[in-house]
Design a protein around this motif. Structure first.
Motif, short mmCIF file in Angstrom:
data_model
loop_
_atom_site.label_atom_id
_atom_site.label_comp_id
_atom_site.label_asym_id
_atom_site.label_seq_id
_atom_site.Cartn_x
_atom_site.Cartn_y
_atom_site.Cartn_z
N ALA A 185 -3.20 11.36 -9.48
CA ALA A 185 -4.45 10.58 -9.52
C ALA A 185 -4.24 9.16 -8.99
CB ALA A 185 -4.99 10.53 -10.95
N VAL A 186 -3.13 8.54 -9.36
CA VAL A 186 -2.89 7.17 -8.89
C VAL A 186 -2.60 7.18 -7.38
CG1 VAL A 186 -1.32 5.19 -9.06
CG2 VAL A 186 -2.17 6.29 -11.14
N THR A 187 -1.94 8.23 -6.90
CA THR A 187 -1.70 8.33 -5.46
C THR A 187 -3.03 8.46 -4.72
OG1 THR A 187 0.45 9.36 -5.89
CG2 THR A 187 -0.44 9.63 -3.67
N ALA A 188 -3.91 9.34 -5.22
CA ALA A 188 -5.23 9.51 -4.58
C ALA A 188 -6.01 8.19 -4.59
CB ALA A 188 -6.03 10.60 -5.31
N PHE A 189 -5.88 7.43 -5.66
CA PHE A 189 -6.57 6.14 -5.79
C PHE A 189 -6.03 5.13 -4.76
CE2 PHE A 189 -6.32 1.84 -7.70
CZ PHE A 189 -7.67 1.59 -8.01
N SER A 190 -4.75 5.27 -4.39
CA SER A 190 -4.08 4.21 -3.61
C SER A 190 -3.92 4.50 -2.13
CB SER A 190 -2.67 3.98 -4.19
OG SER A 190 -2.72 3.82 -5.59
N VAL A 191 -3.96 5.78 -1.72
CA VAL A 191 -3.52 6.13 -0.35
C VAL A 191 -4.22 5.36 0.76
CG1 VAL A 191 -2.52 8.44 -0.64
CG2 VAL A 191 -5.00 8.19 -0.41
N ASN A 192 -5.51 5.10 0.61
CA ASN A 192 -6.23 4.48 1.73
C ASN A 192 -5.78 3.05 2.00
OD1 ASN A 192 -7.62 6.74 2.22
ND2 ASN A 192 -9.43 6.19 1.02
N ASP A 193 -5.07 2.44 1.04
CA ASP A 193 -4.61 1.06 1.26
C ASP A 193 -3.23 0.98 1.91
OD1 ASP A 193 -6.90 0.89 -0.57
OD2 ASP A 193 -6.44 -1.25 -0.51
N ALA A 194 -2.54 2.13 2.02
CA ALA A 194 -1.25 2.14 2.75
C ALA A 194 -1.05 3.54 3.32
CB ALA A 194 -0.10 1.76 1.82
N PRO A 195 -1.98 3.99 4.18
CA PRO A 195 -1.92 5.39 4.62
C PRO A 195 -0.62 5.75 5.35
CG PRO A 195 -3.63 4.15 5.80
CD PRO A 195 -3.14 3.28 4.71
N GLU A 196 -0.10 4.80 6.15
CA GLU A 196 1.14 5.12 6.89
C GLU A 196 2.29 5.37 5.94
OE1 GLU A 196 2.40 2.28 9.83
OE2 GLU A 196 0.35 2.17 10.59
N ARG A 197 2.38 4.52 4.93
CA ARG A 197 3.50 4.64 3.97
C ARG A 197 3.40 5.95 3.19
NH1 ARG A 197 8.00 1.02 3.06
NH2 ARG A 197 8.01 0.39 5.19
N TYR A 198 2.19 6.24 2.68
CA TYR A 198 2.04 7.47 1.90
C TYR A 198 2.24 8.70 2.80
CZ TYR A 198 0.48 5.10 -2.35
OH TYR A 198 0.43 4.32 -3.49
#
Ligand SMILES: NC(=O)c1ccc[n+]([C@@H]2O[C@H](COP(=O)([O-])OP(=O)(O)OC[C@H]3O[C@@H](n4cnc5c(N)ncnc54)[C@H](O)[C@@H]3O)[C@@H](O)[C@H]2O)c1
Ligand SMILES: [Fe+2]
Length: 387
Positions: A290-303
């Motif tokens: 859930a936290v990954t889904a919440f965060s991915v758009n702010d560092a898409p390359e890293r994720y």
């Protein structure tokens, strides 16, 4: 990936790593000029015979030792006080922390609190504890926390029911003996939980706003070792290749997050541990998709890179696709590892409690390293979502 960022790294003076290195403990003590350790551990590790593995070596080398075996999971300040008292009962010149993160962190706290005045609660991070106590030798037996290589120590404040971080040079071990052979006795649940703890360390260190090239290398090496071997270690506890890989990954992930910091998952996980006594790795697992889904758009390359190094996405996939695969595979991993949600463990939803936990998460500083920095209200929503 070079970013021009300046990195600051702290690590033990001696690191020995591989099957059987715990048997070199007397040799390491001699190298460091030490002669009388207090072994800090928990009762389970005595029953399992892991403490005897170390004390037999010390006995053979004629090294006198004492033992403090009362460490509890998610060690409390009262446990540290009891350990300090044991340390003061003889002329010990060092501390050996033998066990998972709980005994290792207790060993660190006993050492630095033996030379720093007052109560351990007075030294909460961001305070940097640089006044070092007697040498600390750490021998991990779970291969999860990476505490043996980190500059962190996690203790529970019994007055405020709060798990907090301590940090600084005094929290860095003098020596780490990283011997995967201890981990074959870990039961299924502990194997799964400690592996997800390591995976969370590696992923959070990699996406952290404080990541730099040196920590990236450790994080990128740890992630595939964990994703490839966690299921086989769970199903086949004696699998030496899987156990060795997970122990190596735990230490690499420890080195990564120690210097790049963890982020939102850990910030939100500690209050779950403090209030509901959910095992640390398990509460991380509950939060990670859930936290990954919440965060991915702010560092898409890293994720996306996380997904690709774990072979959950290919170079041909767009970052957006790779991020979606990452969330999907983390969810699948939780299913395979039978990760329950907190309500399935009997903990009822409690919005007032979630608000307190959100404040504690923000106060820890970890969420501020996350690619997407959440508000207190967003943290409450995430707790509601995963509950
Ligand atoms: N200092 C750090 O850098 C850092 C990092 C992450 C987590 N932590 C902290 O570490 C603690 C969690 O540590 P942990 O997950 O390693 O677990 P733990 O030390 O709490 O141990 C969990 C259980 O596993 C058992 N166990 C340990 N080794 C075993 C083995 N080889 N075989 C069978 N059973 C074994 C223990 O006896 C205990 O019952 C938490 O307090 C967490 O906050 C610290
Ligand atoms: Fe952790």
């Amino acid at each position: 990936m070079l970013s021009g960022a300046i990195g600051r790294v702290q690590s033990p003076r001696v690191i020995r790593i591989g099957g059987g290195v715990a048997l070199e403990v007397a040799d390491v003590l001699e190298q460091l000029g030490l002669s009388k350790p207090l072994i800090v551990t928990d009762k389970n590790l005595i029953i399992l015979g892991h403490v005897a593995t170390v004390t037999d070596v010390l006995d053979s080398a004629g090294v006198a030792w004492g033992v403090f075996e009362d460490v509890v999971e998610d060690p409390t300040d009262t446990c540290v006080d009891a350990g300090l008292n044991a340390f003061g009962q003889s002329d010990y010149d060092c501390v050996i922390g033998l066990g998972g993160g709980s005994p290792m962190d207790t060993a660190k706290a006993i050492s630095f609190m033996s030379v720093n005045a007052g109560h351990v609660r007075e030294y909460k991070a961001p305070y940097q504890i640089d006044r070092c106590g007697p040498p600390v030798i750490l021998i991990p037996t779970t291969g999860g926390t990476g505490s043996e290589l980190t500059r962190w120590c996690v203790i529970t404040d019994t007055e405020r029911t709060e798990k907090y971080n301590l940090s600084g040079l005094a929290c860095v071990a003098t020596a780490a003996l990283i011997d995967w052979t201890f981990t074959t006795t870990k039961p299924w649940r502990i194997t799964a939980d400690t592996a997800v703890d390591s995976l969370t360390h590696a992923m959070e260190a990699y996406v952290s706003r404080r990541a730099f090239a040196y920590t990236d290398a450790f994080a990128l090496s740890a992630m595939p070792l964990i994703s490839e071997h966690v299921r086989s270690a769970c199903h086949d506890p004696e699998n030496a290749i899987a156990r060795e890989a997970l122990m190596l990954a735990a230490s690499q992930a420890g080195m990564a997050f120690s210097n790049a910091s963890v982020a939102l998952v850990h910030g939100m996980s500690r209050p779950i541990g403090a209030h509901f006594h959910v095992a640390h790795g398990l509460s991380n697992a509950m939060l990670l998709p859930a936290v990954t889904a919440f965060s991915v758009n702010d560092a898409p390359e890293r994720y996306a890179t996380c997904a690709r190094v774990m072979c959950w996405a290919s170079e041909r996939d767009s970052d957006e696709m790779a991020c979606a695969r990452l969330v999907e595979e983390l969810t699948r991993l939780n299913d395979d590892l039978k990760v329950p949600c907190p309500s399935e463990l009997g903990h009822a939803k409690d919005d007032a409690m979630f608000s307190v936990m959100a404040e504690q998460a923000l106060a820890s500083g970890s969420p501020q390293n996350n690619p997407r920095i959440p508000s207190a209200a967003e943290i409450v929503q995430l707790y509601q979502q995963i509950w």
